[in-house]
Design a protein around this motif. Structure first.
Motif, short mmCIF file in Angstrom:
data_model
loop_
_atom_site.label_atom_id
_atom_site.label_comp_id
_atom_site.label_asym_id
_atom_site.label_seq_id
_atom_site.Cartn_x
_atom_site.Cartn_y
_atom_site.Cartn_z
N UNK A 99 0.86 -1.18 0.00
CA UNK A 99 0.00 0.00 0.00
C UNK A 99 0.90 1.23 0.00
N UNK A 100 0.75 2.08 -1.03
CA UNK A 100 1.43 3.38 -1.09
C UNK A 100 0.44 4.38 -0.51
N UNK A 101 0.75 4.96 0.66
CA UNK A 101 -0.24 5.69 1.44
C UNK A 101 0.22 7.11 1.73
N UNK A 102 -0.65 8.07 1.37
CA UNK A 102 -0.41 9.46 1.68
C UNK A 102 -0.74 9.72 3.15
N UNK A 103 0.12 10.45 3.84
CA UNK A 103 -0.10 10.71 5.26
C UNK A 103 -1.24 11.70 5.44
N UNK A 104 -1.23 12.78 4.67
CA UNK A 104 -2.18 13.86 4.87
C UNK A 104 -3.24 13.79 3.77
N UNK A 133 4.59 11.48 1.93
CA UNK A 133 4.07 12.79 2.35
C UNK A 133 4.66 13.89 1.46
N UNK A 134 3.81 14.87 1.19
CA UNK A 134 4.28 16.02 0.43
C UNK A 134 4.79 17.13 1.34
N UNK A 156 7.32 12.65 -1.14
CA UNK A 156 6.98 12.41 -2.54
C UNK A 156 8.05 12.95 -3.48
N UNK A 157 8.73 13.99 -3.08
CA UNK A 157 9.72 14.60 -3.95
C UNK A 157 10.94 13.72 -4.14
N UNK A 158 11.26 12.91 -3.16
CA UNK A 158 12.47 12.09 -3.28
C UNK A 158 12.19 10.75 -3.95
N UNK A 159 10.93 10.41 -4.18
CA UNK A 159 10.61 9.12 -4.78
C UNK A 159 10.69 9.23 -6.30
N UNK A 160 11.87 9.18 -6.84
CA UNK A 160 12.06 9.10 -8.29
C UNK A 160 11.58 7.75 -8.77
#
Length: 774
Positions: A99-104, A133-134, A156-160
């Motif tokens: 599961x790829x899950x956004x925190x906010x 997280x963004x 999210x920015x570091x996930x190339x």
């Protein structure tokens, strides 16, 4: 991107190999094949859920991972745009890998709440979670990973694309390893459950069918196949079929099977020949060795013959095959125990326990059913006469051979009638039992079987048998009760005529059961203090004054009604309780004597009856000496009464025992004298002090010349032998006067006093002058 290596933990070659196995091409699972958690069919793709409230994140993630494979399998995505939507989808997505899950999302901590819901509420502990997280630094990475059981925490920015794939691939690998461990745990638990279930079974048939069912379950298919047994010295067949299922179900248990009977039989043959598990021609054969001298093999046609057995299933089957021997040995042990519990080891016949079961199966018998008296079931006990003497004289080996010969002769006659419902058993050392219709269980025919001699160790031995029979149609009760009734009839037959027979009747049963009931009641009553003594004074006819008393035992149960002594004393003697009761009576009589002496009546004798059982007891002398010592009663004031019939049995023993009693200082009286057949020469040798004339002769003294002559004879005999004489049962003054005129000095009876309770005896003695009882 190229596909990754095979997942960790999956070997390239299997350590546990089935012999003679040819490789088979891979195919998809057959439609309708049974599945279980221990060996799941692999999904075509890893399912990955993306949970984020930003639609761009969904499209970017899907685009970044599109076309990529992890361990040879593609990725399949499930999308949720809120925590609530994710919860609804998760309720129907049990096989998610990542599961790829956004925190906010809806709230600042919606992602973390969803993690808690996944782990705690849904119990999904295998799925790997990657938090994204963004807003860098929103939640401490270490706290989130430690507190919420997540696999990774990234912005999210570091996930190339590369880092995203690396994170997802690592999470999938972790998920696969967790699932492999869980599958192994569940698989081993399944084998343990299978073995535990089989261990609880005790019959060969149940265990055999259980083995087929459990092996088929481990294969993920419905029960189908054969289980056969062979001795280790004959593996070439034919083999006994123990169980069959599925397409082979037509083969009945105990049928014989050889190698040419089809693919399953051929697989059994290879299995026994190689003593190993084999797969060939679409049939799996499991070799099941045991320690009992018999090996087993199970042949199971594969539901998917062209699909290789998964490694995990292979391992399970290997473990199952090697461990199932314990269940087979357990069955062999239970079979031996059952035979020992229900069958006689010498003759192989059913024993008493098994006979009771056979009787229970026939009871109750409907009196209205049947085709007449000939069809009525009869139970017959056959007792070999004087077997104990034969056994003692010629030895146990000879006795066992005789019993085996009797069993063989009974079998020869009765086995041919087994279809008529005849059963034979051995229920005691020399007691056999025949159960069947009255037409077959005929006492005359059974007795005739003993007319010709038995050949034992080269000797012709003639024996007879006594029979006790009961008609089950007339019986009320269970199987054990029926056996007791037959035993009652057998005992009655022995007392009447050896070599004969006797039929049980209901009146006999009522009589015996009443005696048993009274025996238990007497034992309980003695414990509760229901027994007591009365004392009948004995008087000097010349002075009309008491010189002693006879202690008389009485029993008043809880209902308040006295039980006559002639009813309960024989039961006390039969049961052996008279030993304990007799000692108590003697002690109570001695204590009462001491109370009488303390009241001033020093010239007083206490007379106590002694039963034959009590007199013959090896500790009788010690009991008398102990009672005298413990109560301080003077021995010269104690008189023990024995019956004339006792005096005439075993003269040598009696003379010695009386001499020992006389050395203790007590006196001896012979009660009921004149009713037996005393030898005068023998009487002279007995060290007795007094003769008691039986009340039957006293009651006839006023109206029968014969009664008077017998009483006069006893009185004269006592005078000539120097013995004192007491007349019993004196009820009127006329009897007392005649006895006195004949020279009888002493008497007792209702004329002087009825038996008195202990608290009234001294009061009566203190009355000084005696007058005839009203």
């Amino acid at each position: 991107m190229p596909a990754s290596n095979p997942p960790d933990g999956v070997a390239q070659e299997e350590d546990l190999v089935f012999a003679d196995e040819a490789p088979a091409p891979a195919h998809g699972p057959a439609d309708g094949a049974a599945q279980d958690k221990s060996a799941r069919a692999a999904p075509d793709a890893w399912r990955v859920m993306v949970v984020d409230d930003d639609a761009d994140v969904h499209s970017t993630t899907t685009f970044a991972l599109a076309g990529l494979e992890v361990h040879g399998r593609s990725l399949q995505f499930v999308h949720a745009h809120s925590r609530a939507q994710a919860e609804r989808l998760l309720a129907h997505e049990p096989e998610l890998a990542v599961i790829l899950l956004d925190v906010v999302m809806e709230q600042a901590d919606a992602g973390l709440h969803l993690v808690r819901h996944i782990r705690d509420t849904l119990g999904m502990h295998d799925v790997r979670i990657i938090l994204r997280t963004g807003q860098p630094g929103y939640a401490p990475e270490m706290d989130a990973i430690r507190g919420y059981d997540i696999n990774d925490y990234r912005t999210k920015s570091e996930l190339t694309r590369t880092k995203l794939y690396t994170s997802v691939a690592a999470a999938i690998r972790a998920y696969q390893q967790i699932r492999a461990l869980e599958d192994s745990r569940e698989a081993l638990a399944q084998v343990v459950r299978a073995n535990a279930g089989l261990m609880a079974l005790h019959s060969v048939d149940d265990v055999a069918h259980g083995i087929l069912a459990e092996a088929s379950r481990l294969l993920g298919q419905h029960p189908d196949g054969l289980l056969c047994a062979c001795r280790r010295d004959g593996p070439d067949g034919p083999w006994a079929v123990l169980a069959s299922a599925g397409a082979s179900a037509a083969l009945a248990p105990a049928a014989l099977l050889d190698a040419g009977a089809g693919p399953a039989a051929a697989a059994i043959a290879r299995c026994f020949a190689t003593r190993a598990n084999t797969i060939r021609d679409g049939v799996l054969a499991l070799y099941l060795p045991s320690k009992s001298g018999v090996d087993f093999a199970a042949a199971l046609p594969l539901a998917r013959p062209h699909e290789p057995i998964q490694p995990l299933r292979r391992s399970l089957l290997e473990v199952f095959a090697s461990s199932i021997a314990v269940s087979l040995d357990n069955v062999a042990l239970m079979t031996d125990l059952q035979r020992a519990a229900f069958y006689d080891p010498l003759t192989g016949l059913p024993n008493r326990t098994r006979l009771v079961e056979l009787l229970e199966a026939r009871l109750p018998v409907d009196p209205a059913a049947g085709d007449g008296a000939g069809a009525d079931p009869v139970l017959c006990l056959v007792d070999i006469d004087h077997f104990a003497e034969t056994n003692d004289a010629l030895g146990h080996q000879f006795g066992d051979a005789l019993l085996a010969a009797v069993a063989h002769r009974l079998r020869a006659r009765l086995d041919a009638r087994a279809d008529a419902g005849v059963s034979l058993a051995r229920i005691g050392s020399d007691v056999f039992c025949v159960l069947g219709p009255a037409t077959e269980v005929d006492p005359h025919a059974l007795g005739a079987l003993f007319a010709s001699p038995f050949s034992i160790e080269g000797q012709d031995v003639r024996v007879s048998a006594t029979l006790g029979l009961v008609r089950l149609r007339e019986h009320e009760g269970n199987g054990a009760d029926a056996l007791k009734d037959a035993d009652i009839a057998l005992k009655r037959a022995k007392t009447q005529q050896r070599g004969g027979h006797f039929w049980f009747s209901r009146s006999m049963g009522v009589e015996i059961r009443e005696r048993v009931r009274m025996m238990h009641a007497l034992r309980s009553g003695f414990t509760r203090g229901e027994l007591f003594l009365n004392f009948q004074p004995q008087v000097d006819l010349s002075r009309r004054r008491a010189f002693g008393a006879e202690a008389l035992l009485r029993w008043r149960p809880e209902d308040g009604r006295l039980v006559p002594p002639d009813r309960f004393i024989p039961i006390a003697e039969y049961s052996g309780l008279i030993i304990e009761i007799g000692e108590w009576v003697l002690r109570q009589a001695c204590l009462e004597l001491m109370r009488v002496r303390a009241a001033g009546h020093l010239d007083f004798t206490m007379s106590v009856n002694v039963s034959q059982v009590q007199f013959r007891h090896p500790n009788f002398l010690e009991m008398v000496a102990r009672a005298l010592a413990d109560t301080c009663a003077p021995p010269e004031c104690i008189e023990l009464e024995i019956t004339e019939s006792m005096a005439m049995e075993e003269p040598g023993l009696l003379i010695e025992r009386l001499a020992q009693l006389k050395r203790l200082g007590v006196s001896i009286a012979i009660d009921d004298f004149g009713t037996g057949f005393s030898s005068l020469s023998y009487l002279q040798r007995l060290q007795v002090d007094r003769l008691k004339i039986d009340r039957a002769f006293v009651s006839e003294i006023t109206g029968s010349a014969r009664g008077s002559s017998i009483a006069e004879m006893v009185i004269e005999l006592g005078r000539n032998l120097g013995l004192s004489i007491v007349a019993e049962g004196v009820e009127d003054e006329r009897q007392a006067q005649i006895l006195h005129a004949l020279g009888c000095p002493l008497a007792q009876g209702y004329l002087f006093a009825r038996p008195l309770p202990a608290d009234q005896l001294i009061e009566w003695l203190d009355g000084e002058a005696l007058s005839p009882a009203a």
